[in-house]
Design a protein around this motif. Structure first.
Motif, PDB file in Angstrom:
ATOM      1  N   ASN A  94       1.178  -5.541  -7.195  1.00  0.00           N
ATOM      2  CA  ASN A  94       1.856  -5.721  -6.701  1.00  0.00           C
ATOM      3  C   ASN A  94       1.265  -5.521  -4.967  1.00  0.00           C
ATOM      4  OD1 ASN A  94       4.511  -6.402  -7.386  1.00  0.00           O
ATOM      5  ND2 ASN A  94       4.662  -4.945  -6.779  1.00  0.00           N
ATOM      6  N   LEU A  95       0.393  -5.195  -4.832  1.00  0.00           N
ATOM      7  CA  LEU A  95      -0.859  -4.986  -3.597  1.00  0.00           C
ATOM      8  C   LEU A  95      -1.756  -6.043  -3.750  1.00  0.00           C
ATOM      9  CD1 LEU A  95      -2.660  -3.985  -1.426  1.00  0.00           C
ATOM     10  CD2 LEU A  95      -3.308  -2.425  -2.612  1.00  0.00           C
ATOM     11  N   GLU A  96      -2.579  -6.744  -5.264  1.00  0.00           N
ATOM     12  CA  GLU A  96      -3.060  -7.936  -4.701  1.00  0.00           C
ATOM     13  C   GLU A  96      -2.423  -8.948  -5.057  1.00  0.00           C
ATOM     14  OE1 GLU A  96      -5.677  -9.764  -8.687  1.00  0.00           O
ATOM     15  OE2 GLU A  96      -4.883  -7.598  -9.706  1.00  0.00           O
ATOM     16  N   VAL A  97      -0.907  -8.987  -5.335  1.00  0.00           N
ATOM     17  CA  VAL A  97      -0.382 -10.590  -5.209  1.00  0.00           C
ATOM     18  C   VAL A  97      -0.637 -10.434  -3.273  1.00  0.00           C
ATOM     19  CG1 VAL A  97       1.832 -11.141  -4.842  1.00  0.00           C
ATOM     20  CG2 VAL A  97       1.353 -10.593  -6.960  1.00  0.00           C
ATOM     21  N   ALA A  98      -0.019  -8.908  -2.508  1.00  0.00           N
ATOM     22  CA  ALA A  98       0.004  -9.618  -1.375  1.00  0.00           C
ATOM     23  C   ALA A  98      -1.143  -9.677  -0.668  1.00  0.00           C
ATOM     24  CB  ALA A  98       0.711  -7.384  -0.765  1.00  0.00           C
ATOM     25  N   ARG A 101       1.070  -1.130  -0.205  1.00  0.00           N
ATOM     26  CA  ARG A 101      -0.141   0.141  -0.240  1.00  0.00           C
ATOM     27  C   ARG A 101       0.563   1.344   0.462  1.00  0.00           C
ATOM     28  NH1 ARG A 101      -4.761  -2.007   4.492  1.00  0.00           N
ATOM     29  NH2 ARG A 101      -5.843  -2.986   3.097  1.00  0.00           N
ATOM     30  N   ALA A 102       1.954   1.636   1.133  1.00  0.00           N
ATOM     31  CA  ALA A 102       2.984   2.405   0.668  1.00  0.00           C
ATOM     32  C   ALA A 102       3.691   2.890  -0.580  1.00  0.00           C
ATOM     33  CB  ALA A 102       3.961   2.247   2.103  1.00  0.00           C
ATOM     34  N   ALA A 103       3.453   1.468  -1.738  1.00  0.00           N
ATOM     35  CA  ALA A 103       3.995   1.599  -2.534  1.00  0.00           C
ATOM     36  C   ALA A 103       3.678   2.745  -3.443  1.00  0.00           C
ATOM     37  CB  ALA A 103       4.416   0.537  -3.201  1.00  0.00           C
ATOM     38  N   PHE A 104       1.950   3.308  -3.174  1.00  0.00           N
ATOM     39  CA  PHE A 104       1.312   4.418  -3.570  1.00  0.00           C
ATOM     40  C   PHE A 104       1.438   5.883  -3.458  1.00  0.00           C
ATOM     41  CE2 PHE A 104      -1.147   0.424  -4.522  1.00  0.00           C
ATOM     42  CZ  PHE A 104      -1.449   0.523  -5.522  1.00  0.00           C
TER      43      PHE A 104
END
Length: 467
Positions: free
Chosen positions: A356-360, A306-309
């Motif tokens: 990446n968020l979906e994978v997490a 989430r922080a990557a956004f």
């Protein structure tokens, strides 16, 4: 100047890091609140399990377990994996603090005439000495904090996995030792049956040679003798294989083993283990704790995704002295510093951050299912062991009574054969029944020993603190 910058950066790093990971809540237990048909006495309070040395009082077995804990290669790999993940956690934890390096440089450059202020080409030197802080990310949105939490939970999961491996190893060594004892006892019984059959064969041979007995009785006795002989040889092969398996588990050369049948022959009182409620498995079983730590790690990884956004802020700084002459490097007025903050806002990533968020999120759901499966597996293992423990003593009593009856039948059959009342066939059948009953009694006692070990391990017994 740098002395003022570094404490300020350190203070910002401590203020930053509000995690964006979802709040963790332990999932509801996917099993019943009690074991099937468990007695109220079994499901008592959360008492401590006995140490493995108390649970396995046989000194020879204790020595083998201790050797295995020292030399078993699978356990050693598990321990090394724990050390490796612990180092990974320390690396990730270090990323939360800025790095400070001492630097010294000498830059020598030639300036062409058309670029020189004097109109003439020249060579210049620049000497610099100071402290440098490479690009340091201020963790305003908790990305680094989430990665640190993920690494911590992975380390804790690996540590619990090591403890689970220790429990499995203790139970495996005990079961293999019990198997060796049982095989030796069964080989002994086969040898005794072979000796008895050989005497019967010799008697029938003498009767046949004297013209009294029949060839049918003679060949029947011979077949019986050869069958017991083959059975003993088969058991001796299994004894050697059991010893080889024990060597593999222990990981070193075995000491001279007595491994006599006293372990099976003595009366074993039921082991009163504090079974407790299924909910207590969550704290007793290290494999369940490992699965929960892995679930927490996946939860923390969502925070990092989430922080990557959000924007990332990085700081680069330098403080020291610089001079064109080496001799002037530390003179008054040579101080130099730089401070370079940089903010990066993701605008277009081709859907990488969203993926990446979906994978997490998917990985978190996978670990949730793994956690629930670990609980269900533990519940079944305890329930299975309790199911056996409820009837195993009755089975041993029944087999003991069967052996006694078979022994008496064999005695009576031999008496009638010696008196010439019956043929040899009733003797043969009685011997077969006696050997089968004795063998099954040994197997029943082995089942009890192994089931006690299974219940001890299923409840989470034999933790490292007990070693």
């Amino acid at each position: 100047m740098f002395k003022a910058i570094y404490p300020a950066v350190l203070g910002l790093s401590l203020l930053a890091g509000c995690s964006m990971a979802p709040e963790y809540q332990r999932p509801a237990s996917p099993v019943a609140s009690s074991y099937p048909d468990a007695s109220p006495q079994a499901e008592t309070g959360s008492e401590a399990l006995p140490q493995w040395r108390s649970f396995y009082p046989h000194q020879e077995l204790q020595h083998l377990i201790q050797l295995a804990l020292q030399h078993n290669r699978d356990l050693r790999v598990s321990e090394l994996n724990t050390e490796r993940v612990r180092a990974y956690y320390r690396i990730q934890n270090a990323a939360r603090l800025p790095t400070l390096n001492a630097t010294a440089s000498d830059t020598r450059a030639r300036t062409p005439a058309d670029l020189s202020y004097t109109g003439e080409s020249g060579i210049s030197d620049t000497y610099a000495v100071g402290l440098q802080m490479p690009a340091y990310e201020l963790d305003f949105f908790g990305r680094i904090l989430s990665l640190k939490d993920q690494a911590l939970q992975q380390y804790l999961a690996t540590e619990e996995a090591e403890r689970s491996a220790e429990i499995s190893l203790v139970a495996a060594v005990a079961n293999q030792y019990h198997q060796l004892v049982a095989l030796k006892e069964q080989a002994k019984l086969a040898g005794e049956a072979m000796t008895s059959a050989k005497r019967a064969y010799d008697i029938n041979q003498d009767s046949f040679d004297a013209g009294v007995g029949t060839e049918l009785d003679l060949k029947t006795a011979e077949a019986q003798y050869q069958a017991y002989r083959a059975s003993q040889l088969a058991y001796l092969d299994q004894v050697n294989q059991a010893q080889n398996a024990l060597v593999w588990l222990v990981g070193s050369e075995l000491p001279t083993l007595a491994a006599d049948s006293s372990l099976l022959q003595r009366e074993h009182a039921p082991v009163d283990l504090p079974v407790g409620l299924p909910s207590e498995l969550l704290t007793r079983r290290p494999d369940i704790r490992a699965a929960e730590h892995t679930l927490k790690a996946a939860n923390a990884n969502i925070g990092a995704a989430r922080a990557a956004f959000f924007p990332s802020v990085r700081l680069t700084a330098f403080g020291g002295t610089a001079s064109a002459e080496l001799s002037d490097l530390f003179k008054s007025g040579s101080a130099q510093w730089s401070f370079t903050p940089q903010i990066t806002l993701p605008i277009f990533t081709g859907g990488r951050n969203k993926a990446n968020l979906e994978v997490a999120n998917v990985e978190q759901r996978i670990e949730l299912a793994q956690y629930e499966r670990a609980i269900q597996t533990a519940f079944r293992e305890v329930a299975d062991a309790l199911a056996v423990s409820r009837t195993i003593d009755q089975r041993i009593d029944a087999q003991s009574a069967r052996v006694a009856a078979a022994q008496r039948r064999s005695t009576l059959s031999n008496q009638r054969f010696d008196a010439g009342v019956d043929s040899y066939l009733p003797v043969l059948l009685a011997q077969q029944e006696l050997f089968s009953a004795q063998r099954d009694l040994v197997q029943a006692k082995l089942t009890k020993l192994n089931n006690q070990s299974a219940l001890f391990a299923a409840l989470g017994g034999g933790l490292k603190s007990n070693f």
